[in-house]
Scaffold this motif. Structure first.
Motif, short mmCIF file in Angstrom:
data_model
loop_
_atom_site.label_atom_id
_atom_site.label_comp_id
_atom_site.label_asym_id
_atom_site.label_seq_id
_atom_site.Cartn_x
_atom_site.Cartn_y
_atom_site.Cartn_z
N UNK A 1 31.68 31.45 32.50
CA UNK A 1 31.00 30.54 33.42
C UNK A 1 29.68 31.11 33.94
N UNK A 2 29.67 32.39 34.29
CA UNK A 2 28.42 32.99 34.79
C UNK A 2 27.47 33.35 33.65
N UNK A 3 27.91 34.19 32.74
CA UNK A 3 27.01 34.68 31.70
C UNK A 3 26.59 33.57 30.72
N UNK A 4 27.55 32.79 30.27
CA UNK A 4 27.28 31.84 29.19
C UNK A 4 26.95 30.43 29.66
N UNK A 5 27.21 30.13 30.95
CA UNK A 5 26.93 28.79 31.45
C UNK A 5 26.10 28.79 32.73
N UNK B 1 36.95 34.95 32.59
CA UNK B 1 36.39 33.63 32.36
C UNK B 1 35.31 33.30 33.39
N UNK B 2 35.55 33.70 34.63
CA UNK B 2 34.54 33.46 35.65
C UNK B 2 33.25 34.21 35.38
N UNK C 1 33.37 32.69 42.09
CA UNK C 1 33.90 33.74 42.97
C UNK C 1 35.28 34.11 42.44
N UNK C 2 35.35 35.01 41.43
CA UNK C 2 36.67 35.44 40.98
C UNK C 2 37.35 36.29 42.06
N UNK C 3 38.58 35.97 42.40
CA UNK C 3 39.32 36.73 43.41
C UNK C 3 40.79 36.74 43.03
N UNK C 4 41.40 37.90 43.10
CA UNK C 4 42.83 38.02 42.80
C UNK C 4 43.63 37.21 43.81
N UNK C 5 44.69 36.58 43.36
CA UNK C 5 45.49 35.74 44.24
C UNK C 5 46.05 36.51 45.43
N UNK C 6 46.31 37.80 45.26
CA UNK C 6 46.82 38.59 46.39
C UNK C 6 45.74 38.87 47.42
N UNK C 7 44.46 38.78 47.01
CA UNK C 7 43.35 38.96 47.95
C UNK C 7 42.80 37.63 48.46
#
Length: 337
Positions: A224-228, A219-220, A233-239
């Motif tokens: 959000x980036x490509x279409x909007x 989705x990010x 900043x997509x980041x995995x919760x463990x990171x």
């Protein structure tokens, strides 16, 4: 619902469900002929949508499952890609450049290629050993691809004796299209509020864990980036706690997607931390949505599907709110690259 065709949605998701038996037949045939591994090799967003199925196999099956980038694999090859490989290539258009190139590489290696496409009369629709065609468009493709890849993973586990309740799970998944439509209907009034959060900042940290993480990433990057053209900043919760947490301060938007698999506690950790340092934490939690007749086990499996179906409603409001249609592009398929 805003700009939404209910019957089209049901037709597309029911079409994905209807592919289950043939997917199972083809997978079992490959295994009986000696298949030794499976590769999920999508490009861009389609690749991300394969991650939950690949991870399910990696964590609950001893059958080797690989997920790689076709653009890289085309250059490097892989010692594991052989005539005993099952290669799954998803592409809505059936024409994705990197995937078409990888198709030739897979065929050269002698692998059995399963293409998941929206259009049959395309290079991937015609070039795979087994083409699974289910017409969809950008706003309905996520659920379809998630379901098809999940069926493939479950089929492998069933044939290997690694899952005892396959029929129960399959039966519940067949009910999903109608249930997802009810989820959309029930969320419509809240979708505009969530869209206002997204429209209210030009930067969002987007995070999630487990099988909810691929949807956060998707989705990010793809919406959000490509279409909007909104920076994320997509980041995995463990990171999240290994760098990104230092960017959290008052006014910084943190968007958290929560699913219902065993890795939900990693998302809980972000949810417990963020409100202490920002006033802009927004949570989208699949546990908030009713899915009558769906067991907790299957709810865990379909968390990314539920997120995708809700986010489509949010996106429908977002594009109107920002006067920026989801189909608007500056570079994608418009210039040479």
């Amino acid at each position: 619902m805003l700009n939404f065709d209910e019957q089209r949605f049901l037709r597309i998701q029911s079409g994905a469900v209807a592919l289950r038996q043939r997917l199972d037949d083809v997978v079992v045939s490959c295994l009986e002929k000696g298949a030794e591994n499976v590769f999920f090799l999508g490009t861009g967003g389609a690749a991300i949508l394969m991650q939950p199925a690949a991870q399910l196999l990696q964590r609950r099956s001893r059958f080797p499952a690989f997920i790689d980038l076709p653009a890289e694999l085309f250059i490097t090859g892989s010692v594991n890609l052989t005539e005993k490989s099952i290669v799954v290539i998803p592409s809505l258009s059936g024409t994705t450049k990197e995937s078409v190139a990888l198709l030739a590489k897979a065929k050269e290696a002698g692998a059995t290629v399963l293409s998941l496409v929206g259009h049959e009369e395309t290079p991937l629709g015609k070039g795979g050993d087994h083409a699974f065609v289910n017409f969809a468009e950008d706003d309905t493709s996520c659920e379809s691809f998630y379901l098809q890849s999940l069926f493939i993973a479950l089929s492998i586990m069933r044939h290997r004796g690694e899952i005892e309740n396959y029929d129960q799970i399959a039966g519940e998944l067949e009910r999903l299209p109608g249930l997802l439509l009810e989820v959309k209907r029930g969320y419509e009034d809240k979708a505009e509020t969530f869209a206002r959060v997204l429209a209210g900042s030009d930067y969002h940290i987007v995070t999630g864990a487990g099988n909810a993480w691929p949807e956060a990433f998707y989705y990010g990057m793809c919406i959000l980036e490509e279409m909007q053209w909104i920076r994320t900043r997509p980041v995995h919760a463990s990171d999240f706690f290994h760098g990104t947490l230092e960017l959290v301060e008052k006014g910084v938007s943190v968007i958290l997607f929560k699913g219902e698999d065993a890795l939900r506690p990693l998302a809980d950790r972000v949810q417990n931390f963020a409100p202490n340092y920002t006033d802009r934490l927004t949570v989208l939690d699949t546990a908030d949505f009713a899915l009558p007749g769906i067991s907790q086990e299957v709810r865990g499996l379909v968390s990314p599907i539920v997120l995708a179906t809700v986010l489509e409603r949010i996106s429908a409001h977002l594009e109107v709110m920002r006067n920026h249609p989801l189909t608007t592009r500056r570079y994608y398929k418009r210039v040479a690259y």
